[in-house]
Design a protein around this motif. Structure first.
Motif, short mmCIF file in Angstrom:
data_model
loop_
_atom_site.label_atom_id
_atom_site.label_comp_id
_atom_site.label_asym_id
_atom_site.label_seq_id
_atom_site.Cartn_x
_atom_site.Cartn_y
_atom_site.Cartn_z
N LYS A 5 1.01 -1.30 -0.11
CA LYS A 5 0.06 0.05 0.07
C LYS A 5 0.78 1.19 0.02
CE LYS A 5 -3.63 2.40 2.49
NZ LYS A 5 -2.70 3.58 2.39
N ARG A 6 2.01 1.20 0.91
CA ARG A 6 2.84 2.35 0.87
C ARG A 6 3.43 2.75 -0.42
NH1 ARG A 6 4.54 4.98 5.19
NH2 ARG A 6 3.86 3.26 6.44
N LEU A 7 3.71 1.71 -1.10
CA LEU A 7 4.46 1.54 -2.51
C LEU A 7 3.50 2.20 -3.45
CD1 LEU A 7 7.20 0.87 -3.73
CD2 LEU A 7 6.22 -1.14 -4.51
N LEU A 8 2.19 1.49 -3.51
CA LEU A 8 1.28 2.23 -4.34
C LEU A 8 0.74 3.82 -4.11
CD1 LEU A 8 -0.85 1.07 -6.68
CD2 LEU A 8 -2.31 0.54 -4.77
N ASP A 9 0.89 3.92 -2.79
CA ASP A 9 0.47 5.49 -2.55
C ASP A 9 1.54 6.32 -3.30
OD1 ASP A 9 -1.60 4.70 -1.19
OD2 ASP A 9 -0.68 4.77 0.83
N PHE A 10 2.76 5.80 -3.15
CA PHE A 10 4.02 6.48 -3.56
C PHE A 10 3.83 6.95 -5.17
CE2 PHE A 10 7.78 6.38 -6.06
CZ PHE A 10 8.48 7.52 -5.73
N PHE A 11 3.33 5.68 -5.93
CA PHE A 11 3.27 5.82 -7.40
C PHE A 11 1.87 6.72 -7.51
CE2 PHE A 11 6.03 2.54 -7.87
CZ PHE A 11 6.85 2.36 -9.14
N THR A 12 0.82 6.64 -6.82
CA THR A 12 -0.46 7.30 -7.18
C THR A 12 0.10 9.01 -6.80
OG1 THR A 12 -1.84 5.81 -6.04
CG2 THR A 12 -2.71 7.72 -6.50
N TYR A 13 0.62 9.34 -5.80
CA TYR A 13 1.04 10.68 -5.77
C TYR A 13 2.00 11.25 -7.04
CZ TYR A 13 -0.79 10.42 -1.03
OH TYR A 13 -1.42 10.33 -0.05
N ALA A 14 2.91 10.27 -7.30
CA ALA A 14 3.91 10.51 -8.61
C ALA A 14 3.14 11.09 -9.82
CB ALA A 14 4.74 9.61 -8.44
N ILE A 15 2.17 10.05 -9.86
CA ILE A 15 0.97 9.90 -11.19
C ILE A 15 0.19 11.37 -11.13
CG2 ILE A 15 -0.64 9.06 -12.31
CD1 ILE A 15 0.47 6.19 -11.42
N VAL A 16 -0.05 11.61 -9.88
CA VAL A 16 -1.19 12.80 -9.91
C VAL A 16 -0.25 14.31 -10.12
CG1 VAL A 16 -2.30 14.30 -8.38
CG2 VAL A 16 -2.86 11.84 -8.43
N LEU A 17 0.99 14.30 -9.85
CA LEU A 17 1.78 15.37 -9.74
C LEU A 17 2.21 15.66 -11.40
CD1 LEU A 17 4.09 15.18 -6.76
CD2 LEU A 17 2.48 17.11 -7.54
N LEU A 18 2.53 14.28 -12.11
CA LEU A 18 2.99 14.30 -13.37
C LEU A 18 1.74 14.85 -14.31
CD1 LEU A 18 4.91 11.20 -13.94
CD2 LEU A 18 5.74 13.52 -13.91
N GLY A 19 0.58 14.46 -13.98
CA GLY A 19 -0.61 15.00 -14.44
C GLY A 19 -0.99 16.29 -14.49
N ALA A 91 -8.34 16.27 -6.64
CA ALA A 91 -8.16 16.58 -5.16
C ALA A 91 -9.00 15.92 -4.26
CB ALA A 91 -8.19 18.24 -5.14
N VAL A 92 -10.27 15.83 -4.82
CA VAL A 92 -11.28 15.08 -3.97
C VAL A 92 -10.91 13.83 -3.76
CG1 VAL A 92 -13.58 14.50 -3.86
CG2 VAL A 92 -13.11 16.76 -4.52
N LEU A 93 -10.43 13.07 -4.77
CA LEU A 93 -10.14 11.52 -4.74
C LEU A 93 -8.75 11.39 -4.11
CD1 LEU A 93 -10.14 10.40 -8.27
CD2 LEU A 93 -11.36 9.27 -6.44
N GLY A 100 -8.90 0.44 -4.13
CA GLY A 100 -8.50 0.08 -5.47
C GLY A 100 -9.27 0.85 -6.54
N ARG A 101 -10.48 1.09 -6.30
CA ARG A 101 -11.29 1.68 -7.18
C ARG A 101 -10.86 3.32 -7.47
NH1 ARG A 101 -16.19 4.38 -6.40
NH2 ARG A 101 -17.71 4.62 -8.29
N ASN A 102 -10.76 3.80 -6.08
CA ASN A 102 -10.58 5.10 -6.26
C ASN A 102 -8.90 5.30 -6.89
OD1 ASN A 102 -12.61 5.78 -5.11
ND2 ASN A 102 -12.00 6.14 -3.02
N THR A 103 -8.26 4.41 -6.48
CA THR A 103 -6.75 4.63 -7.22
C THR A 103 -6.64 4.52 -8.48
OG1 THR A 103 -5.80 3.51 -5.10
CG2 THR A 103 -4.68 3.51 -6.87
N LEU A 104 -7.77 3.66 -9.13
CA LEU A 104 -7.72 3.47 -10.56
C LEU A 104 -8.41 4.81 -11.40
CD1 LEU A 104 -7.38 1.54 -12.99
CD2 LEU A 104 -9.75 0.72 -12.54
N GLN A 105 -9.22 5.56 -10.52
CA GLN A 105 -9.87 6.75 -10.94
C GLN A 105 -8.95 7.83 -10.91
OE1 GLN A 105 -13.34 7.27 -8.67
NE2 GLN A 105 -14.71 5.93 -9.74
N ALA A 106 -8.04 7.65 -9.89
CA ALA A 106 -6.78 8.81 -9.72
C ALA A 106 -6.08 8.75 -10.96
CB ALA A 106 -6.01 8.61 -8.51
N PHE A 107 -5.57 7.44 -11.60
CA PHE A 107 -4.75 7.15 -12.65
C PHE A 107 -5.57 7.64 -13.88
CE2 PHE A 107 -2.36 3.03 -11.00
CZ PHE A 107 -1.99 3.87 -9.82
N VAL A 108 -6.76 7.50 -13.97
CA VAL A 108 -7.43 8.01 -15.18
C VAL A 108 -7.46 9.20 -15.39
CG1 VAL A 108 -9.56 7.78 -16.84
CG2 VAL A 108 -8.58 5.67 -15.39
#
Length: 638
Positions: A5-19, A91-93, A100-108
């Motif tokens: 989960k910690r690793l996935l959180d790191f990737f999620t924040y990095a993906i949001v920043l890049l977008g 930001a809301v997400l 898993g659903r919210n993380t996938l929505q953040a990626f999209v």
């Protein structure tokens, strides 16, 4: 061990920043403040294992944002509300539960956010953001699959390395394939979504009219106008011609309907070829070194006063070839309309009118009248300035006899008005002066702050001569932009070369370029020739950077880990003591210790094996102790 989960959180924040980073300068101020606050709050909440927003509250916030920005949507205002809404949804997400659903929505949503940034600007940095986001999302999806199956799963460092290596195969292969098929992918001549782009807004700098006294202060805008590939030219020849203003109405110079000059021809001069890459602009005027003889590679119209303009879409970059004749004479053919070229406002101030009348009476020829006007300017001790400008009802009178400070429009307008009173046909020419030469790319970089206006006067024999009154300022050597040669730093040259290559090879790569490349390929296959000078100069720094990156990666990839270096040292020591040239790869460290019959070698094998067989890396203290064992082994045999 690292929790997934910690690793996935790191990737999620990095993906949001890049977008969201490419969009950040274009967001509304409240959204710009909210996004980093949401990121920080989400990081703290994740660290404490809490959820800041429950689903009902998140839904209400989402509906409120939709309602607010939905009301502002229209065809004329579509992009900015859309990107603001995307960022708010992200930001809301971030503040909701990390399912898993919210993380996938953040990626999209992050992917959509980055894609929507191309509707605002398409810089070379977009390619970097896109590649990084594709790599991170692909790995993130693999991690997400493991997370959904077991949220408490933990991975060792070695397992993480294997997972990353496996997950990166697909995106890396896809990116390489994308680069290979890029030249042949079907393309349109214009961007499909171009109608969504906002219209090009006018900025300070080059203008289709000159009106001194309209502003009290002039702010320079360092925005790229065009790049001109050309050999280095003398600084005093860097006048880029754009527009001719021959009609004076009140205090404003305008372009007439081409009636002032019937025809013209160029005589003498040195031909200079340029390849101009013009950024999107609102006027449609095509620039080239003064005096431009011909243009190719773009549909355009030309007038006898050597003004070239195109009606091609002003929302996209254009590229064309130009041939200019430096030092040439523009010879008038046919009779000019003197009523236009000698017109002055009937309400000229008395002092300005008196100067023109005196020069008319004292000068016998046009050359003498020009010289007398230059003497008058020098006597007035005028300063070139962009602040505290004359803004009274009679700005030219205030400029010459009051504040005695102004920029090129004041110098050129007052000079031309005096000459017209002295019965010398004159007009203003607008364009740019100077240019920063990029030696790596072999081109001039011309920015909006180099916009300039000068004067052209017609001599008795019909020749038009260029006069730059701004050079008569007492501080011209330091204040007039373009008077002195300017050179870009190496990093700036490299960055701008990359930007130029991006615009020329990627953004302008359309259907016409594809057809041109196919035609040239066919011709070269029939007549195979290769000349190194035909390679675009901008490719060399990019190729050098690519080679450096590949070499650096190869060296980094082949470097040995601390554990591998330790074992290699043990093997060299064992080979020397056993009298072998090298240790065969099938012999392990325990077998070597048994053959050496050395207690220190046994201790090394045991301690090293305990760490490695537990699938963990050696600590610094263990490395130090094992190195000490090897030193003692070598010392015993010396």
């Amino acid at each position: 061990m690292v929790n997934i989960k910690r690793l996935l959180d790191f990737f999620t924040y990095a993906i949001v920043l890049l977008g969201t980073l490419p969009l950040f300068p274009h967001l509304d101020l409240p959204v710009r403040a909210l996004l980093p606050l949401a990121l920080i709050a989400a990081l703290i909440a994740d660290h404490r294992g809490r959820t800041l927003l429950k689903t009902p509250a998140a839904t209400l916030l989402t509906l409120a944002f939709f309602a607010y920005y939905g009301l502002t949507l229209s065809l004329a205002n579509f992009i900015l509300p859309l990107v603001n809404l995307l960022v708010l949804l992200l930001a809301v997400l971030l503040l909701t539960a990390r399912t898993g659903r919210n993380t996938l929505q953040a990626f999209v949503l992050s992917l959509f956010a980055l894609a929507s940034s191309t509707l605002i600007t398409l810089s070379p940095y977009f390619l970097l953001f896109m590649v990084l986001q594709i790599l991170l999302i692909t790995v993130g999806l693999v991690l997400l699959a493991y997370f959904v199956a077991d949220p408490q799963l933990s991975l060792s460092r070695q397992q993480i390395r294997r997972l990353l290596s496996f997950a990166l195969i697909l995106p890396v292969t896809s990116l390489l394939l994308m680069a290979l098929i890029f030249p042949i992918l079907p393309r349109t001549q214009r961007p499909v979504w171009g109608f969504l782009n906002p219209a090009i807004a006018a900025t300070a700098g080059f203008s289709e009219q000159v009106k001194p006294g309209s502003v009290a202060e002039l702010n320079a805008v360092k925005q790229v106008v065009f790049r001109a590939e050309s050999p280095l030219q003398p600084q005093e020849e860097l006048y880029w011609r754009g527009i001719v203003l021959d009609t004076l109405r009140g205090n404003t110079w305008l372009r007439g309907d081409d009636r002032s000059v019937r025809g013209s021809r160029l005589e003498g001069g040195r031909p200079v070829q340029q390849t101009i890459s013009l950024e999107p602009q609102s006027g449609g005027y095509l620039f080239a070194l003064d005096l431009p003889e011909s243009l190719q590679g773009i549909r355009h119209r030309s007038s006898p006063d050597l003004v070239h303009y195109t009606s091609q879409s002003q929302r996209q970059r254009v590229r064309y070839e130009a041939v200019s004749r430096l030092g040439a004479t523009l010879q008038e053919v046919g009779r000019s309309d003197l009523e236009i070229l000698l017109a002055v406002p009937p309400t000229l101030p008395a002092r300005l009118r008196a100067v023109g009348e005196r020069i008319r009476q004292q000068g016998r020829t046009v050359e003498e009248k020009i010289a007398l006007t230059e003497d008058f300017f020098l006597q007035q001790q005028l300063s070139y300035a962009t602040s505290d400008l004359p803004d009274s009802q009679n700005p030219l009178d205030d400029f010459l006899f009051g504040k005695r400070r102004g920029y090129c429009e004041f110098f050129a307008s007052s000079f031309a008005v005096i000459l017209r009173q002295a019965e010398v046909p004159t007009r203003l020419v607008g364009g740019y002066l100077g240019g920063d030469y990029n030696g790596l790319g072999g081109y001039y970089l011309v920015t909006e702050d180099m916009a300039h206006v000068w004067v052209e006067a017609r001599l008795e024999d019909g020749r038009w001569t260029r006069i730059d009154p701004s050079r008569l300022a007492i501080n011209a050597a330091t204040a007039v932009r373009g008077s002195n040669p300017a050179h870009l730093g190496v990093l700036r040259q490299l960055a701008d070369s990359a930007s130029h290559f991006w615009a020329h090879s990627i953004l302008n790569y359309d259907l016409l370029r594809q057809i041109e490349i196919l035609r040239n390929t066919g011709e070269r296959l029939n007549k195979p020739t290769w000349r190194p000078q035909e390679i675009p100069s901008g490719l060399f720094p990019l190729a050098a950077a690519a080679v450096a990156i590949i070499l650096g990666y190869t060296v980094w990839h082949r470097r040995k880990s601390r554990e591998q270096r330790l074992v290699a040292r043990f093997q060299r020591l064992a080979a020397k003591q056993l009298g072998l040239a090298s240790i065969p790869p099938h012999i392990g460290i325990h077998e070597l210790a048994r053959r050496l019959k050395d207690p220190l070698a046994h201790e090394f094998a045991e301690r090293y094996g305990q760490a490695i067989y537990q699938d963990r890396r050696l600590s610094r203290a263990e490395i130090r102790e094992l190195n000490d064992l090897l030193s003692r082994m070598r010392g015993q045999k010396v």
